[in-house]
Design an enzyme around this catalytic site. Structure first.
Site, PDB file in Angstrom:
ATOM      1  N   TYR A 103       0.863  -1.204   0.000  1.00  0.00           N
ATOM      2  CA  TYR A 103       0.000   0.000   0.000  1.00  0.00           C
ATOM      3  C   TYR A 103       0.890   1.242   0.000  1.00  0.00           C
ATOM      4  O   TYR A 103       0.680   2.175  -0.784  1.00  0.00           O
ATOM      5  CB  TYR A 103      -0.925  -0.005   1.221  1.00  0.00           C
ATOM      6  CG  TYR A 103      -1.963   1.109   1.184  1.00  0.00           C
ATOM      7  CD1 TYR A 103      -3.112   0.985   0.417  1.00  0.00           C
ATOM      8  CD2 TYR A 103      -1.782   2.293   1.911  1.00  0.00           C
ATOM      9  CE1 TYR A 103      -4.062   1.999   0.362  1.00  0.00           C
ATOM     10  CE2 TYR A 103      -2.727   3.313   1.865  1.00  0.00           C
ATOM     11  CZ  TYR A 103      -3.864   3.158   1.091  1.00  0.00           C
ATOM     12  OH  TYR A 103      -4.796   4.178   1.037  1.00  0.00           O
ATOM     13  N   LYS A 142       1.094   3.957  -3.081  1.00  0.00           N
ATOM     14  CA  LYS A 142       0.686   5.363  -2.952  1.00  0.00           C
ATOM     15  C   LYS A 142       1.861   6.302  -3.244  1.00  0.00           C
ATOM     16  O   LYS A 142       1.659   7.413  -3.737  1.00  0.00           O
ATOM     17  CB  LYS A 142       0.072   5.603  -1.567  1.00  0.00           C
ATOM     18  CG  LYS A 142      -1.248   4.852  -1.359  1.00  0.00           C
ATOM     19  CD  LYS A 142      -2.304   5.245  -2.398  1.00  0.00           C
ATOM     20  CE  LYS A 142      -3.629   4.554  -2.214  1.00  0.00           C
ATOM     21  NZ  LYS A 142      -4.626   4.943  -3.219  1.00  0.00           N
TER      22      LYS A 142
HETATM   23  N1  LIG Z   1     -10.190   5.899   3.839  1.00  0.00           N
HETATM   24  C1  LIG Z   1      -9.014   6.397   4.131  1.00  0.00           C
HETATM   25  O1  LIG Z   1      -8.696   6.698   5.305  1.00  0.00           O
HETATM   26  C2  LIG Z   1      -8.016   6.657   3.024  1.00  0.00           C
HETATM   27  C3  LIG Z   1      -6.876   7.414   3.333  1.00  0.00           C
HETATM   28  C4  LIG Z   1      -5.973   7.713   2.315  1.00  0.00           C
HETATM   29  C5  LIG Z   1      -6.220   7.288   1.031  1.00  0.00           C
HETATM   30  N2  LIG Z   1      -7.320   6.546   0.752  1.00  0.00           N
HETATM   31  C6  LIG Z   1      -7.549   6.169  -0.639  1.00  0.00           C
HETATM   32  O2  LIG Z   1      -8.772   6.704  -1.068  1.00  0.00           O
HETATM   33  C7  LIG Z   1      -9.284   5.949  -2.171  1.00  0.00           C
HETATM   34  C8  LIG Z   1     -10.761   5.665  -1.944  1.00  0.00           C
HETATM   35  O3  LIG Z   1     -10.877   4.817  -0.829  1.00  0.00           O
HETATM   36  P1  LIG Z   1     -12.111   4.865   0.195  1.00  0.00           P
HETATM   37  O4  LIG Z   1     -11.536   5.100   1.529  1.00  0.00           O
HETATM   38  O5  LIG Z   1     -13.170   5.728  -0.323  1.00  0.00           O
HETATM   39  O6  LIG Z   1     -12.494   3.315   0.173  1.00  0.00           O
HETATM   40  P2  LIG Z   1     -13.824   2.517  -0.182  1.00  0.00           P
HETATM   41  O7  LIG Z   1     -13.468   1.108   0.053  1.00  0.00           O
HETATM   42  O8  LIG Z   1     -14.995   3.100   0.532  1.00  0.00           O
HETATM   43  O9  LIG Z   1     -13.996   2.805  -1.750  1.00  0.00           O
HETATM   44  C9  LIG Z   1     -13.157   2.246  -2.700  1.00  0.00           C
HETATM   45  C10 LIG Z   1     -14.000   1.813  -3.887  1.00  0.00           C
HETATM   46  O10 LIG Z   1     -13.133   1.294  -4.898  1.00  0.00           O
HETATM   47  C11 LIG Z   1     -13.725   0.119  -5.424  1.00  0.00           C
HETATM   48  N3  LIG Z   1     -12.718  -0.756  -5.995  1.00  0.00           N
HETATM   49  C12 LIG Z   1     -11.834  -1.545  -5.330  1.00  0.00           C
HETATM   50  N4  LIG Z   1     -11.106  -2.236  -6.207  1.00  0.00           N
HETATM   51  C13 LIG Z   1     -11.531  -1.881  -7.442  1.00  0.00           C
HETATM   52  C14 LIG Z   1     -11.175  -2.264  -8.745  1.00  0.00           C
HETATM   53  N5  LIG Z   1     -10.229  -3.192  -8.964  1.00  0.00           N
HETATM   54  N6  LIG Z   1     -11.799  -1.686  -9.779  1.00  0.00           N
HETATM   55  C15 LIG Z   1     -12.785  -0.773  -9.578  1.00  0.00           C
HETATM   56  N7  LIG Z   1     -13.183  -0.384  -8.375  1.00  0.00           N
HETATM   57  C16 LIG Z   1     -12.560  -0.942  -7.306  1.00  0.00           C
HETATM   58  C17 LIG Z   1     -14.422  -0.521  -4.232  1.00  0.00           C
HETATM   59  O11 LIG Z   1     -15.410  -1.465  -4.627  1.00  0.00           O
HETATM   60  C18 LIG Z   1     -14.991   0.699  -3.530  1.00  0.00           C
HETATM   61  O12 LIG Z   1     -16.275   1.013  -4.027  1.00  0.00           O
HETATM   62  C19 LIG Z   1      -8.411   4.713  -2.255  1.00  0.00           C
HETATM   63  O13 LIG Z   1      -7.495   4.867  -3.310  1.00  0.00           O
HETATM   64  C20 LIG Z   1      -7.688   4.702  -0.916  1.00  0.00           C
HETATM   65  O14 LIG Z   1      -6.448   4.057  -1.002  1.00  0.00           O
HETATM   66  C21 LIG Z   1      -8.221   6.203   1.729  1.00  0.00           C
END
Ligand SMILES: NC(=O)c1ccc[n+]([C@@H]2O[C@H](COP(=O)([O-])OP(=O)(O)OC[C@H]3O[C@@H](n4cnc5c(N)ncnc54)[C@H](O)[C@@H]3O)[C@@H](O)[C@H]2O)c1
Length: 255
Positions: A157, A161
């Protein structure tokens, strides 16, 4: 008039969390949105929500780790709306803070395929479209504070990133010189309450948890806190910002 009136946007990961909030906000601001997501149920929920408020959106089931799916996603935008102005690479998966000693090849390959290969395939196709268009286009990559720090995710991860920030800087520096018509910026969220953070904590790696626990308390945001930044970076309000990483973490990383 909305800030994205007349624009066409693709948002990956549109079914949940930040992707869903970004899709809804983009549509509210006047964009025609292509919703891309591999979970068909949540994909259709976002579609219905946008339609019920009079927004324009179409949905395409997409696994961003598959090049053919990503190509079809870009084609969908062009077929439906005739152009592409905004690509928001939001889809991503976490890795339970898995330490390198406990990392399997399968998990490594999956995390890199979704978090790196997906944005790579999509950005490559989008840049080609942007080059053909007089108006250019803009890419928003959702990285993480794990994109520049060590203990906010597991091995792949964190690597993935960091890679997204590299991709962002590559695109901005190679394609941004023509009056900034082609732009790429990244968002580095801190902790945001989404499907990702609500996962069962029993799978979290012990070594990873120890490293993470050392970091002390932090604030958690909501998906809309990221969607507003994704709107800013997609709109002309940020037209002179290119190759940047916008940290959105309520001071977690400045302490
Ligand atoms: N939540 C946090 O604290 C956080 C912090 C930093 C970065 N992020 C990043 O933010 C982004 C969004 O994450 P989130 O927290 O909203 O998570 P989430 O799990 O709520 O949403 C992610 C979405 O991506 C979809 N997904 C996963 N694999 C996929 C694929 N192969 N093809 C198409 N869709 C796919 C999932 O089904 C889900 O709907 C991610 O890139 C995550 O790494 C999240």
């Amino acid at each position: 008039m909305g800030k994205l009136e007349g624009k066409v946007a693709i948002v990956t990961g549109a079914g949940s969390g930040m992707g869903r909030a970004t899709s809804i906000l983009y549509a509210k601001e006047g964009a025609k949105v292509v919703l891309a997501e591999f979970n068909e149920v949540s994909l259709n929920e976002t579609l219905e929500e946008i339609k019920s408020t009079g927004g324009h959106a179409v949905a395409i089931k997409t696994d961003v780790s598959k090049e053919a799916d990503v190509e079809a996603m870009i084609k969908k935008a062009l077929d439906e709306f005739g152009k592409l102005d905004i690509l928001a690479n939001v889809a991503g998966i976490a890795d339970d803070l898995t330490s390198i000693e406990n990392y399997t090849n399968e998990l490594f390959e999956r995390v890199m395929a979704v978090n790196v290969n997906g944005p790579f395939y999509a950005s490559r196709a989008a840049v080609k479209v942007f080059k053909e268009q007089e108006s250019g286009g803009t890419i928003i990559n959702v990285s993480s504070i794990a994109g520049f720090l060590g203990a906010r995710g597991g091995a792949a991860y964190t690597m993935s990133k960091h890679a997204l920030i590299g991709l962002t800087r590559h695109i901005a520096s190679f394609y941004g010189r023509n009056n900034g018509k082609i732009r790429a910026n990244a968002i580095a969220p801190g902790s945001i309450i989404t499907g990702m953070t609500k996962k069962d904590p029993s799978h979290i790696d012990k070594i990873g948890m120890e490293a993470f626990s050392d970091l002390g308390p932090f604030n958690s945001g909501v998906p809309e806190d990221i969607a507003t930044s994704a709107l800013f970076l997609a709109s002309d309000d940020s037209k002179f910002i290119n190759g940047e990483v916008l940290t959105v973490d309520s001071a977690w990383t400045v302490r």
